[in-house]
Design a protein around this motif. Structure first.
Motif, PDB file in Angstrom:
ATOM      1  N   GLU A   4       0.895  -1.163  -0.130  1.00  0.00           N
ATOM      2  CA  GLU A   4       0.112   0.053   0.070  1.00  0.00           C
ATOM      3  C   GLU A   4       0.744   1.266  -0.145  1.00  0.00           C
ATOM      4  O   GLU A   4       2.003   1.162   0.739  1.00  0.00           O
ATOM      5  N   ASP A   5       0.466   2.127  -0.776  1.00  0.00           N
ATOM      6  CA  ASP A   5       1.324   3.415  -0.839  1.00  0.00           C
ATOM      7  C   ASP A   5       0.460   4.268  -1.627  1.00  0.00           C
ATOM      8  O   ASP A   5      -0.150   4.545  -2.740  1.00  0.00           O
ATOM      9  N   GLU A   6       0.206   5.454  -0.808  1.00  0.00           N
ATOM     10  CA  GLU A   6      -0.835   6.619  -0.958  1.00  0.00           C
ATOM     11  C   GLU A   6      -0.211   7.586  -2.270  1.00  0.00           C
ATOM     12  O   GLU A   6      -0.970   8.567  -2.407  1.00  0.00           O
ATOM     13  N   THR A   7       0.968   7.555  -2.540  1.00  0.00           N
ATOM     14  CA  THR A   7       1.488   8.211  -3.625  1.00  0.00           C
ATOM     15  C   THR A   7       0.433   8.106  -4.960  1.00  0.00           C
ATOM     16  O   THR A   7      -0.110   7.226  -5.283  1.00  0.00           O
ATOM     17  N   PHE A  14       4.187   4.510  -7.502  1.00  0.00           N
ATOM     18  CA  PHE A  14       3.618   3.610  -7.173  1.00  0.00           C
ATOM     19  C   PHE A  14       4.150   2.180  -7.434  1.00  0.00           C
ATOM     20  O   PHE A  14       4.347   1.317  -6.572  1.00  0.00           O
ATOM     21  N   ILE A  15       4.173   2.003  -8.761  1.00  0.00           N
ATOM     22  CA  ILE A  15       4.262   0.656  -9.277  1.00  0.00           C
ATOM     23  C   ILE A  15       5.849   0.263  -9.205  1.00  0.00           C
ATOM     24  O   ILE A  15       5.860  -1.185  -8.969  1.00  0.00           O
ATOM     25  N   LYS A  16       6.718   1.121  -9.205  1.00  0.00           N
ATOM     26  CA  LYS A  16       8.135   0.988  -8.895  1.00  0.00           C
ATOM     27  C   LYS A  16       8.449   0.346  -7.491  1.00  0.00           C
ATOM     28  O   LYS A  16       9.122  -0.344  -7.174  1.00  0.00           O
ATOM     29  N   SER A  17       7.711   1.043  -6.379  1.00  0.00           N
ATOM     30  CA  SER A  17       7.843   0.732  -5.082  1.00  0.00           C
ATOM     31  C   SER A  17       7.280  -0.656  -4.875  1.00  0.00           C
ATOM     32  O   SER A  17       7.792  -1.521  -4.006  1.00  0.00           O
ATOM     33  N   ALA A  18       5.976  -0.924  -5.412  1.00  0.00           N
ATOM     34  CA  ALA A  18       5.497  -2.254  -5.294  1.00  0.00           C
ATOM     35  C   ALA A  18       6.356  -3.212  -5.921  1.00  0.00           C
ATOM     36  O   ALA A  18       6.469  -4.360  -5.240  1.00  0.00           O
ATOM     37  N   TYR A  19       7.020  -3.033  -6.998  1.00  0.00           N
ATOM     38  CA  TYR A  19       7.945  -4.175  -7.508  1.00  0.00           C
ATOM     39  C   TYR A  19       9.055  -4.261  -6.719  1.00  0.00           C
ATOM     40  O   TYR A  19       9.404  -5.624  -6.371  1.00  0.00           O
ATOM     41  N   LYS A  20       9.632  -3.381  -5.986  1.00  0.00           N
ATOM     42  CA  LYS A  20      10.737  -3.507  -5.152  1.00  0.00           C
ATOM     43  C   LYS A  20      10.398  -4.161  -3.756  1.00  0.00           C
ATOM     44  O   LYS A  20      11.055  -5.023  -3.164  1.00  0.00           O
ATOM     45  N   SER A  21       9.134  -3.605  -3.332  1.00  0.00           N
ATOM     46  CA  SER A  21       8.475  -4.240  -2.158  1.00  0.00           C
ATOM     47  C   SER A  21       8.546  -5.934  -2.255  1.00  0.00           C
ATOM     48  O   SER A  21       8.684  -6.562  -1.108  1.00  0.00           O
ATOM     49  N   GLN A  22       8.064  -6.225  -3.525  1.00  0.00           N
ATOM     50  CA  GLN A  22       7.971  -7.900  -3.663  1.00  0.00           C
ATOM     51  C   GLN A  22       9.062  -8.598  -3.923  1.00  0.00           C
ATOM     52  O   GLN A  22       9.121 -10.045  -4.049  1.00  0.00           O
ATOM     53  N   GLY A  23      10.279  -7.820  -3.817  1.00  0.00           N
ATOM     54  CA  GLY A  23      11.672  -8.466  -4.234  1.00  0.00           C
ATOM     55  C   GLY A  23      11.742  -9.018  -5.634  1.00  0.00           C
ATOM     56  O   GLY A  23      12.505 -10.175  -5.540  1.00  0.00           O
ATOM     57  N   MET A  24      11.002  -8.650  -6.286  1.00  0.00           N
ATOM     58  CA  MET A  24      11.168  -8.933  -7.847  1.00  0.00           C
ATOM     59  C   MET A  24      12.531  -8.550  -8.530  1.00  0.00           C
ATOM     60  O   MET A  24      13.143  -7.791  -8.198  1.00  0.00           O
ATOM     61  N   ASP A  25      12.998  -9.524  -9.343  1.00  0.00           N
ATOM     62  CA  ASP A  25      14.310  -9.391 -10.074  1.00  0.00           C
ATOM     63  C   ASP A  25      14.230  -9.682 -11.467  1.00  0.00           C
ATOM     64  O   ASP A  25      14.349 -10.761 -11.974  1.00  0.00           O
ATOM     65  N   TYR A  26      13.764  -8.640 -12.156  1.00  0.00           N
ATOM     66  CA  TYR A  26      13.479  -8.715 -13.693  1.00  0.00           C
ATOM     67  C   TYR A  26      13.658  -7.302 -14.198  1.00  0.00           C
ATOM     68  O   TYR A  26      12.677  -6.675 -14.527  1.00  0.00           O
ATOM     69  N   PRO A  27      14.886  -7.052 -14.504  1.00  0.00           N
ATOM     70  CA  PRO A  27      15.307  -5.698 -15.092  1.00  0.00           C
ATOM     71  C   PRO A  27      14.435  -5.117 -16.264  1.00  0.00           C
ATOM     72  O   PRO A  27      14.272  -4.044 -16.329  1.00  0.00           O
ATOM     73  N   LYS A  28      13.764  -6.095 -17.086  1.00  0.00           N
ATOM     74  CA  LYS A  28      13.124  -5.527 -18.211  1.00  0.00           C
ATOM     75  C   LYS A  28      11.777  -4.945 -17.680  1.00  0.00           C
ATOM     76  O   LYS A  28      11.093  -4.332 -18.494  1.00  0.00           O
ATOM     77  N   PHE A  29      11.618  -5.080 -16.532  1.00  0.00           N
ATOM     78  CA  PHE A  29      10.000  -4.468 -15.899  1.00  0.00           C
ATOM     79  C   PHE A  29      10.308  -3.053 -16.065  1.00  0.00           C
ATOM     80  O   PHE A  29       9.286  -2.257 -16.458  1.00  0.00           O
TER      81      PHE A  29
END
Length: 203
Positions: A27-30, A36-51
Motif C-alpha cells: 500500500e502506498d498513497e502516492t 507507486f508501481i516501482k515501489s510495489a515491484y521493489k517491495s515484492q523482491g522481484m528481480d526482472y530488469p526488463k520491468f
C-alpha cells in the motif's frame, strides 16, 4: 452457470493498494502511478530488469500476474492467459503519437511502439514464467465476467490448458485497475459468473 472448476488465487491492484487473495500485500498513497508501481515491484523482491522498460499497462499486468504465479507451483503446467480491458493500449498509443509529432525527433520511438498493442503485456508474463499455452486479449466497454467464464471453461474442458489466468487489466492516463484470477480443478472458490463478479468488486 455451474462449473467443475474453481478459482485458486486472485489479485487486485487499485486505489493505491495491491492485494493477493483478499490480503493487502502493498500500500502506498502516492498519486503517481510510476512511483507507486516501482515501489510495489521493489517491495515484492522481484528481480526482472526488463520491468523498467515496460509500458504502464504491462507493469500493472505483470505485477498482478506475478503475485498469483509466484504463489503456486507452475512448473511444467499448461497455463493459458485470457485478459481484457476497455482502453486497449491507448495510454501508450498517445505517447507514441507524441514521439511522432515531436519536431525534434527524426524517427518515432521504437521502444514505445513495441507496446502499442494491449496483448504485449501477456507476452511479458509468458517470457518471465515460460508459458507457452493459449492466450487472448479482449476489449470491452466494462468488465465482462460472462465472456471470461465462457472462454476459460472452453479451454479447460477441451484440455487446451490445465489452468487459466484471466481477468481485467486497464490503464488510461492516471487511472488503473487490475483484477486477475487463476482457474483450475482445485481451489476454494467456485468458478461461477456470480463469484467472479463478487471477487472483482471486493477490493
Amino acid at each position: 452457470m455451474n462449473s467443475k472448476f474453481n478459482i485458486n488465487a486472485y489479485s487486485h491492484i487499485r486505489n493505491d493498494k495491491i492485494s493477493l487473495n483478499g490480503d493487502i500485500v502493498f500500500e502506498d498513497e502516492t498519486k503517481d502511478f510510476s512511483a507507486f508501481i516501482k515501489s510495489a515491484y521493489k517491495s515484492q523482491g522481484m528481480d526482472y530488469p526488463k520491468f523498467f522498460k515496460m509500458d504502464n499497462l504491462s507493469k500493472l499486468t505483470f505485477i498482478a500476474a506475478d503475485l498469483i504465479l509466484q504463489s503456486i507451483s507452475n512448473s511444467e503446467e499448461n497455463i493459458a492467459i485470457i485478459l481484457s480491458n476497455k482502453a486497449s493500449s491507448l495510454d501508450t498509443d498517445r505517447k507514441y503519437q507524441e514521439s511522432i509529432s515531436d519536431s525534434n525527433n527524426y524517427f518515432p520511438s521504437p521502444s514505445v511502439f513495441v507496446y502499442t498493442l494491449p496483448n504485449i503485456c501477456i507476452g511479458e508474463i509468458c517470457i518471465k514464467h515460460q508459458l507457452f499455452s493459449e492466450n487472448s486479449f479482449f476489449i470491452f466497454d466494462n468488465f465482462n465476467p460472462h465472456h471470461l467464464w465462457i472462454q476459460t471453461e472452453h479451454l479447460l474442458k477441451t484440455k487446451k490448458a490445465n489452468k487459466v489466468l484471466c481477468g481485467w487489466v486497464d490503464f488510461d492516463d492516471s487511472s488503473y485497475d487490475a483484477f486477475l484470477y487463476l482457474v483450475e480443478e482445485h481451489g476454494d472458490l467456485n468458478h461461477t459468473i456470480k463469484d467472479i463478479k463478487q471477487l472483482y468488486l471486493c477490493q
